[in-house]
Design a protein around this motif. Structure first.
Motif, short mmCIF file in Angstrom:
data_model
loop_
_atom_site.label_atom_id
_atom_site.label_comp_id
_atom_site.label_asym_id
_atom_site.label_seq_id
_atom_site.Cartn_x
_atom_site.Cartn_y
_atom_site.Cartn_z
N MET A 103 13.41 11.32 -2.44
CA MET A 103 13.43 10.30 -1.41
C MET A 103 12.20 9.41 -1.52
SD MET A 103 15.49 9.44 1.15
CE MET A 103 16.31 11.02 1.51
N LEU A 104 12.36 8.15 -1.06
CA LEU A 104 11.26 7.21 -0.96
C LEU A 104 11.30 6.61 0.45
CD1 LEU A 104 8.94 5.38 -2.04
CD2 LEU A 104 10.74 3.78 -2.80
N THR A 105 10.17 6.71 1.14
CA THR A 105 10.08 6.19 2.50
C THR A 105 8.88 5.25 2.57
OG1 THR A 105 11.02 8.23 3.39
CG2 THR A 105 9.92 6.76 4.94
N ILE A 106 9.15 3.97 2.85
CA ILE A 106 8.09 2.97 2.95
C ILE A 106 8.12 2.38 4.37
CG2 ILE A 106 7.24 0.74 2.12
CD1 ILE A 106 6.80 2.97 0.15
N ARG A 107 6.94 2.34 5.02
CA ARG A 107 6.88 1.83 6.37
C ARG A 107 6.10 0.52 6.39
NH1 ARG A 107 6.01 7.30 6.72
NH2 ARG A 107 3.76 6.99 6.57
N VAL A 120 4.40 13.60 -1.01
CA VAL A 120 3.22 12.96 -1.63
C VAL A 120 3.01 11.61 -0.97
CG1 VAL A 120 2.17 12.17 -3.76
CG2 VAL A 120 3.75 14.13 -3.81
N GLN A 121 1.80 11.40 -0.45
CA GLN A 121 1.47 10.16 0.25
C GLN A 121 1.23 9.02 -0.76
OE1 GLN A 121 1.48 9.98 3.61
NE2 GLN A 121 2.04 12.17 3.69
N VAL A 122 1.75 7.83 -0.40
CA VAL A 122 1.51 6.62 -1.19
C VAL A 122 1.10 5.50 -0.24
CG1 VAL A 122 3.10 7.24 -3.05
CG2 VAL A 122 3.96 5.95 -1.10
N SER A 123 0.30 4.57 -0.72
CA SER A 123 -0.13 3.44 0.10
C SER A 123 -0.48 2.28 -0.83
CB SER A 123 -1.33 3.81 0.97
OG SER A 123 -2.42 4.21 0.14
N MET A 154 5.72 -6.71 -1.66
CA MET A 154 6.19 -7.96 -1.05
C MET A 154 5.04 -8.70 -0.36
SD MET A 154 9.96 -6.88 0.48
CE MET A 154 9.36 -5.48 1.39
N GLY A 155 3.82 -8.45 -0.87
CA GLY A 155 2.64 -9.12 -0.33
C GLY A 155 2.18 -8.55 1.01
N LYS A 156 2.68 -7.41 1.42
CA LYS A 156 2.32 -6.83 2.71
C LYS A 156 1.74 -5.43 2.50
CE LYS A 156 5.97 -9.26 5.23
NZ LYS A 156 7.17 -9.08 6.10
N GLN A 157 0.81 -5.09 3.37
CA GLN A 157 0.23 -3.75 3.34
C GLN A 157 1.30 -2.75 3.78
OE1 GLN A 157 -2.93 -3.59 2.24
NE2 GLN A 157 -2.94 -1.32 2.23
N THR A 158 1.39 -1.65 3.04
CA THR A 158 2.42 -0.66 3.34
C THR A 158 1.92 0.74 3.02
OG1 THR A 158 4.73 -0.06 2.97
CG2 THR A 158 3.47 -0.77 1.06
N SER A 159 2.61 1.71 3.53
CA SER A 159 2.33 3.12 3.23
C SER A 159 3.62 3.91 3.41
CB SER A 159 1.24 3.70 4.14
OG SER A 159 1.68 3.70 5.50
N GLY A 160 3.64 5.09 2.83
CA GLY A 160 4.83 5.91 2.95
C GLY A 160 4.69 7.21 2.19
N THR A 161 5.81 7.81 1.89
CA THR A 161 5.81 9.10 1.20
C THR A 161 6.90 9.11 0.13
OG1 THR A 161 7.34 10.05 2.83
CG2 THR A 161 4.99 10.39 3.21
N VAL A 162 6.64 9.88 -0.91
CA VAL A 162 7.61 10.17 -1.95
C VAL A 162 7.92 11.65 -1.86
CG1 VAL A 162 8.07 10.22 -4.42
CG2 VAL A 162 6.79 8.32 -3.43
#
Length: 208
Positions: free
Chosen positions: A204-208, A175-178, A182-190
């Motif tokens: 799992m949680l993956t944040i880029r 599942v995509q998240v964005s 921490m005040g920064k733009q981020t995206s990732g997947t759950v």
């Protein structure tokens, strides 16, 4: 009393000289000079040569064309083995149904995808509320403390994440998240685990 022999008569008839007349061409016993004539063998040799030629021709013809000595209409020759026509493919008469090979599942059902998206929204809501403990409680039972460590490393208030689309894999749904953290733009997947006969859980949680 003896009678005197007549000259020139050696026991023959009177007036006839002894023996047969001898003259040119009839010496001795009446054969021509040189003895009896010899028989010619030219015809004999010509006949033998012709016979040999015929035998050689027949032998060569029989070797090159073995069927030469058999007439077309003679039934004495043995026909060679004929190649039988190919048999038509036999149709199976068995009533046993054919079992198709099993194929891997193409993915999760639409219902499973919807459930995974709903579960991810609950997880993201806890992250946005800085409820690290509540978000960690949604982990899979056998994942240990991996999810809690990822949350600590990836999420820091203020956090504002939104849930996007979902894609399915082998017992896993991504599942995509964005948003921001921490005040920064981020995206990732759950990653949501979707095992048959078990409730869905956060793997799992993956944040880029």
């Amino acid at each position: 009393m003896t009678h005197p022999q007549q000259p020139g008569n050696w026991g023959g008839y009177p007036g006839q000289p002894q023996g047969y007349p001898q003259g040119p061409g009839y010496p001795g016993h009446g054969y021509p000079r040189g003895g009896p004539p010899k028989k010619s063998r030219t015809g004999l040799w010509a006949g033998l040569a012709a016979g040999v030629v015929v035998l050689v021709v027949l032998a060569i013809t029989g070797f090159v064309a073995p069927g030469f000595f058999l007439g077309k209409d003679s039934g004495t020759g043995q026909a060679g083995p004929e190649t039988p026509p190919p048999a038509p493919p036999s149709e199976s008469t068995s009533d046993t149904p054919t079992t198709a090979p099993s194929r891997p599942s193409s993915g999760a059902s639409a219902e499973s995808l919807e459930k995974a998206v709903a579960l991810t929204r609950q997880f993201v809501d806890k992250l946005n509320a800085n409820d690290t403990k509540g978000a960690g409680a949604m982990k899979c039972p056998d994942s240990g403390t991996i999810l809690e460590g990822l949350i600590v490393l990836s999420i820091e208030p203020p956090t504002s994440l939104t849930v996007g689309s979902a894609t399915s894999g082998a017992r896993r749904i991504q599942v995509q998240v964005s948003g921001t953290t921490m005040g920064k733009q981020t995206s990732g997947t759950v990653t949501v685990q979707d095992s048959p006969g078990a409730p869905q859980c956060i793997r799992m949680l993956t944040i880029r």
